[in-house]
Scaffold this motif. Structure first.
Motif, PDB file in Angstrom:
ATOM      1  N   SER A 158       0.829  -1.208   0.000  1.00 29.03           N
ATOM      2  CA  SER A 158       0.000   0.000   0.000  1.00 29.03           C
ATOM      3  C   SER A 158       0.863   1.258   0.000  1.00 29.03           C
ATOM      4  O   SER A 158       0.555   2.242  -0.690  1.00 29.03           O
ATOM      5  CB  SER A 158      -0.950  -0.002   1.199  1.00 29.03           C
ATOM      6  N   ALA A 159       1.953   1.239   0.748  1.00 28.07           N
ATOM      7  CA  ALA A 159       2.859   2.394   0.775  1.00 28.07           C
ATOM      8  C   ALA A 159       3.561   2.564  -0.571  1.00 28.07           C
ATOM      9  O   ALA A 159       3.713   3.682  -1.074  1.00 28.07           O
ATOM     10  CB  ALA A 159       3.888   2.221   1.891  1.00 28.07           C
ATOM     11  N   GLN A 160       3.975   1.451  -1.144  1.00 28.77           N
ATOM     12  CA  GLN A 160       4.621   1.502  -2.467  1.00 28.77           C
ATOM     13  C   GLN A 160       3.649   2.019  -3.518  1.00 28.77           C
ATOM     14  O   GLN A 160       4.011   2.809  -4.396  1.00 28.77           O
ATOM     15  CB  GLN A 160       5.119   0.105  -2.845  1.00 28.77           C
ATOM     16  N   ALA A 161       2.385   1.605  -3.437  1.00 25.38           N
ATOM     17  CA  ALA A 161       1.378   2.061  -4.400  1.00 25.38           C
ATOM     18  C   ALA A 161       1.185   3.570  -4.316  1.00 25.38           C
ATOM     19  O   ALA A 161       1.065   4.251  -5.341  1.00 25.38           O
ATOM     20  CB  ALA A 161       0.060   1.336  -4.153  1.00 25.38           C
ATOM     21  N   ALA A 162       1.148   4.116  -3.095  1.00 18.95           N
ATOM     22  CA  ALA A 162       0.989   5.567  -2.937  1.00 18.95           C
ATOM     23  C   ALA A 162       2.191   6.306  -3.510  1.00 18.95           C
ATOM     24  O   ALA A 162       2.038   7.332  -4.186  1.00 18.95           O
ATOM     25  CB  ALA A 162       0.808   5.906  -1.461  1.00 18.95           C
ATOM     26  N   LYS A 163       3.384   5.795  -3.239  1.00 18.69           N
ATOM     27  CA  LYS A 163       4.596   6.413  -3.769  1.00 18.69           C
ATOM     28  C   LYS A 163       4.572   6.432  -5.292  1.00 18.69           C
ATOM     29  O   LYS A 163       4.856   7.460  -5.919  1.00 18.69           O
ATOM     30  CB  LYS A 163       5.819   5.667  -3.256  1.00 18.69           C
ATOM     31  N   LEU A 164       4.235   5.303  -5.891  1.00 21.57           N
ATOM     32  CA  LEU A 164       4.197   5.226  -7.356  1.00 21.57           C
ATOM     33  C   LEU A 164       3.098   6.113  -7.934  1.00 21.57           C
ATOM     34  O   LEU A 164       3.280   6.729  -8.993  1.00 21.57           O
ATOM     35  CB  LEU A 164       3.989   3.776  -7.790  1.00 21.57           C
ATOM     36  N   PHE A 165       1.966   6.191  -7.242  1.00 20.77           N
ATOM     37  CA  PHE A 165       0.876   7.048  -7.708  1.00 20.77           C
ATOM     38  C   PHE A 165       1.335   8.509  -7.733  1.00 20.77           C
ATOM     39  O   PHE A 165       1.116   9.223  -8.721  1.00 20.77           O
ATOM     40  CB  PHE A 165      -0.333   6.897  -6.786  1.00 20.77           C
ATOM     41  N   THR A 216       2.604  15.771 -12.082  1.00 18.65           N
ATOM     42  CA  THR A 216       2.463  16.895 -13.003  1.00 18.65           C
ATOM     43  C   THR A 216       0.995  17.160 -13.340  1.00 18.65           C
ATOM     44  O   THR A 216       0.687  18.108 -14.051  1.00 18.65           O
ATOM     45  CB  THR A 216       3.235  16.628 -14.313  1.00 18.65           C
ATOM     46  N   ASN A 217       0.099  16.321 -12.820  1.00 20.55           N
ATOM     47  CA  ASN A 217      -1.330  16.489 -13.073  1.00 20.55           C
ATOM     48  C   ASN A 217      -1.991  17.278 -11.948  1.00 20.55           C
ATOM     49  O   ASN A 217      -1.344  17.657 -10.972  1.00 20.55           O
ATOM     50  CB  ASN A 217      -1.994  15.116 -13.234  1.00 20.55           C
TER      51      ASN A 217
END
Length: 251
Positions: A181-188, A194-195
């Motif tokens: 879950s932490a990795q997913a947030a970082k990648l997101f 830039t959005n």
């Protein structure tokens, strides 16, 4: 150091949120951004409460001139309270104790209070909070809490948490072990920075509808404020003294 992320405050487990855990709470729109701004504006402290009733009761412990009641419920400003939008609070909170009640963020902070330490973070101060934690802790588990909204996932909290995790890895001189879950947030965060994630979120669109575009732009400034809000006694948030970040405001 291990980092885990909760997608909403309802996932907080009081038995697991023990004295080996460091909690970092996010409610980007708007509670944790507002707390950060209030402390930067010179508020003495912020007391997060569960609802308007508790807020009024707490405020009675202070002289009227020394307290500012700030809060909303279900997106509507509580009658007689100041609107919990950062740009509207600079003058009203200076030198005062802020009693803050919000639907999600203050509730999340209180739910996380059983952790060893609780910090309040946002996009505004994610860099400074990450440095504080990287310097202070080594083997503890960091629980990043996304407040969410009434048991629903909020994209802006996930984004802010990803920014914080990205900064924490940069600030740490030791390996950081991320759960999925932490990795997913970082990648997101890294793939969407830039959005206009904050503005395009459900709550962001609602705030835009009610003419809070300036507040949205303000809170979306990465690392603007060198403030580390720290829950010091399970109920009161004060700022850890930190050196200013060496950059121009708004950059």
């Amino acid at each position: 150091m291990k980092v885990h992320l909760l997608l909403k405050k309802e996932e907080i487990d009081h038995e697991k949120m023990d004295d080996n855990k460091i909690a970092v709470v996010f409610d980007v729109l708007l509670a944790t951004s507002t707390i950060t701004a209030c402390l930067d504006y010179g508020a003495k402290q912020v007391i997060p409460v569960l609802d308007g009733v508790e807020a009024r009761k707490t405020a009675k412990q202070f002289s009227p001139e020394d307290v500012a009641l700030v809060g909303e419920y279900n997106g509507i400003t509580i009658d007689g309270f100041l609107d919990p939008a950062p740009l509207q609070l600079k003058d009203p909170v200076k030198g005062k104790t802020v009693v803050l009640s919000t639907t999600n963020g203050t509730v999340a902070i209180r739910k996380a209070a059983s952790a060893k330490e609780v910090y309040v973070a946002s996009i505004l101060n994610g860099e400074t909070v990450s440095k504080e934690i990287a310097e202070r802790y080594t083997d503890e588990t960091i629980i990043v809490v996304c407040s969410g909204s009434k048991n629903q996932f909020c994209m802006e909290d996930f984004y802010g948490a990803g920014y914080f995790i990205n900064q924490l890895i940069s600030a740490s001189n030791k390996p950081v072990d991320l759960t999925d879950s932490a990795q997913a947030a970082k990648l997101f965060y890294e793939n969407t920075k830039t959005n206009h994630v904050v503005q395009d979120s459900r709550v962001g669109r609602m705030l835009t509808k009610y003419d809070f575009e300036d507040d949205l732009a303000f809170i979306n400034q990465e690392g603007l404020l060198p403030v580390v809000p720290h829950l010091i006694d399970g109920r009161t948030i004060q700022a850890v003294k930190t050196p200013p970040i060496n950059r121009e405001v708004g950059s």
